[in-house]
Design a protein around this motif. Structure first.
Motif, short mmCIF file in Angstrom:
data_model
loop_
_atom_site.label_atom_id
_atom_site.label_comp_id
_atom_site.label_asym_id
_atom_site.label_seq_id
_atom_site.Cartn_x
_atom_site.Cartn_y
_atom_site.Cartn_z
N LYS A 78 0.84 -1.19 0.00
CA LYS A 78 0.00 0.00 0.00
C LYS A 78 0.88 1.24 0.00
CE LYS A 78 -3.19 -2.53 3.02
NZ LYS A 78 -3.90 -2.52 4.32
N PRO A 79 0.35 2.35 -0.47
CA PRO A 79 1.15 3.59 -0.43
C PRO A 79 1.67 3.91 0.97
CG PRO A 79 -0.72 3.88 -1.87
CD PRO A 79 -0.89 2.53 -1.21
N GLU A 80 0.92 3.57 1.98
CA GLU A 80 1.35 3.86 3.35
C GLU A 80 2.51 2.97 3.81
OE1 GLU A 80 -1.78 3.27 2.31
OE2 GLU A 80 -2.91 2.09 3.80
N ASP A 81 2.89 1.99 3.00
CA ASP A 81 4.08 1.20 3.31
C ASP A 81 5.35 1.91 2.84
OD1 ASP A 81 2.21 -1.70 2.39
OD2 ASP A 81 2.77 -1.08 4.42
N THR A 82 5.20 3.00 2.14
CA THR A 82 6.36 3.75 1.66
C THR A 82 7.18 4.25 2.83
OG1 THR A 82 5.26 4.44 -0.38
CG2 THR A 82 7.10 5.81 0.40
N ALA A 83 8.46 3.92 2.82
CA ALA A 83 9.35 4.29 3.91
C ALA A 83 10.76 3.80 3.59
CB ALA A 83 8.90 3.66 5.23
N VAL A 84 11.70 4.24 4.39
CA VAL A 84 13.02 3.61 4.39
C VAL A 84 12.96 2.46 5.39
CG1 VAL A 84 15.48 3.89 4.83
CG2 VAL A 84 14.17 5.76 3.80
N TYR A 85 13.34 1.30 4.93
CA TYR A 85 13.31 0.11 5.76
C TYR A 85 14.73 -0.22 6.23
CZ TYR A 85 8.46 -0.85 4.58
OH TYR A 85 7.09 -0.77 4.47
N TYR A 86 14.86 -0.44 7.52
CA TYR A 86 16.14 -0.75 8.14
C TYR A 86 16.08 -2.13 8.79
CZ TYR A 86 16.75 4.35 7.98
OH TYR A 86 16.85 5.66 7.57
N CYS A 87 17.14 -2.88 8.66
CA CYS A 87 17.23 -4.07 9.49
C CYS A 87 18.19 -3.77 10.64
CB CYS A 87 17.67 -5.29 8.71
SG CYS A 87 19.38 -5.32 8.16
N ALA A 88 17.97 -4.46 11.74
CA ALA A 88 18.75 -4.25 12.94
C ALA A 88 18.89 -5.56 13.69
CB ALA A 88 18.08 -3.20 13.83
N ALA A 89 19.98 -5.70 14.41
CA ALA A 89 20.25 -6.95 15.11
C ALA A 89 20.62 -6.68 16.56
CB ALA A 89 21.38 -7.69 14.41
N LYS A 90 20.32 -7.66 17.40
CA LYS A 90 20.70 -7.58 18.81
C LYS A 90 21.13 -8.95 19.29
CE LYS A 90 15.85 -7.89 20.30
NZ LYS A 90 14.78 -7.22 21.09
N PHE A 91 22.17 -8.97 20.09
CA PHE A 91 22.65 -10.21 20.66
C PHE A 91 21.70 -10.64 21.75
CE2 PHE A 91 25.58 -13.41 21.94
CZ PHE A 91 25.48 -13.48 23.32
N ARG A 92 21.27 -11.89 21.71
CA ARG A 92 20.37 -12.40 22.71
C ARG A 92 20.67 -13.87 22.98
NH1 ARG A 92 19.64 -7.91 23.65
NH2 ARG A 92 17.68 -6.75 24.03
N VAL A 93 20.54 -14.25 24.25
CA VAL A 93 20.63 -15.68 24.62
C VAL A 93 19.24 -16.26 24.77
CG1 VAL A 93 22.89 -15.44 25.69
CG2 VAL A 93 20.83 -15.14 27.08
N THR A 94 18.22 -15.39 24.71
CA THR A 94 16.83 -15.84 24.79
C THR A 94 16.17 -15.63 23.43
OG1 THR A 94 15.97 -13.67 25.40
CG2 THR A 94 16.74 -15.10 27.19
N GLU A 95 14.93 -16.06 23.33
CA GLU A 95 14.17 -15.90 22.09
C GLU A 95 13.39 -14.59 22.08
OE1 GLU A 95 14.42 -17.94 19.49
OE2 GLU A 95 15.84 -19.20 20.58
N ASP A 96 14.05 -13.57 22.53
CA ASP A 96 13.48 -12.22 22.58
C ASP A 96 13.25 -11.70 21.17
OD1 ASP A 96 14.83 -8.97 23.48
OD2 ASP A 96 12.75 -9.60 23.21
N VAL A 97 12.08 -11.15 20.92
CA VAL A 97 11.78 -10.58 19.62
C VAL A 97 11.14 -9.20 19.79
CG1 VAL A 97 9.46 -11.57 19.33
CG2 VAL A 97 10.94 -11.22 17.31
N SER A 98 11.40 -8.60 20.93
CA SER A 98 10.83 -7.28 21.19
C SER A 98 11.50 -6.22 20.34
CB SER A 98 10.95 -6.94 22.67
OG SER A 98 12.31 -6.83 23.03
N SER A 99 10.93 -5.03 20.39
CA SER A 99 11.40 -3.95 19.51
C SER A 99 12.62 -3.20 20.04
CB SER A 99 10.27 -2.93 19.31
OG SER A 99 9.92 -2.36 20.56
N ASN A 100 13.01 -3.45 21.26
CA ASN A 100 14.08 -2.66 21.85
C ASN A 100 15.41 -3.41 21.89
OD1 ASN A 100 12.44 -4.15 23.95
ND2 ASN A 100 14.23 -3.66 25.15
#
Length: 122
Positions: free
Chosen positions: A85-107
């Motif tokens: 959709k037009p509202e999907d227009t954006a710059v998309y970034y990927c980001a990674a975080k080191f985790r020992v758990t199955e954390d999938v939160s945004s922070n």
């Protein structure tokens, strides 16, 4: 290092695959997320996958028309977007975080790519 690819110009209703290549770190130790930001708006968390792939998150507005997946053989994460959709227009970034758990939160994402532009025309 995280490098995104796959952005571009697409018509509404079309599809794209965004890819994030991860290098320089043990890929299996990192949760990876996709964020996006459009002009004048705050960055938002679109999708994420935990270190093993066990846990997955989707933002409500993309749920049902997006799929995030890990490609462990190639140390990459893909985000397939459809019914764009037009509202999907954006710059998309990927980001990674080191985790020992199955954390999938945004922070907690410490490492970021440079972003890839997705433009959806109406």
């Amino acid at each position: 290092q995280l490098v995104e690819s796959g952005g571009g110009l697409v018509q509404a209703g079309g599809s794209l695959r965004l890819s994030c290549a991860v290098s320089g770190r043990p890929f299996r130790d990192y949760a990876v997320g996709w964020f996006r930001q459009s002009p004048g708006k705050e960055r938002e968390y679109v999708a994420g996958v935990s270190r093993s792939g066990k846990n997955i998150y989707y933002k409500d507005s993309v749920k049902g028309r997006s799929t995030i997946s890990r490609d462990n053989a190639n140390s990459a994460v893909h985000l397939d977007l459809s019914s764009l959709k037009p509202e999907d227009t954006a710059v998309y970034y990927c980001a990674a975080k080191f985790r020992v758990t199955e954390d999938v939160s945004s922070n907690g994402h410490d490492f970021w790519g440079q972003g890839t532009q997705v433009t959806v025309s109406s």
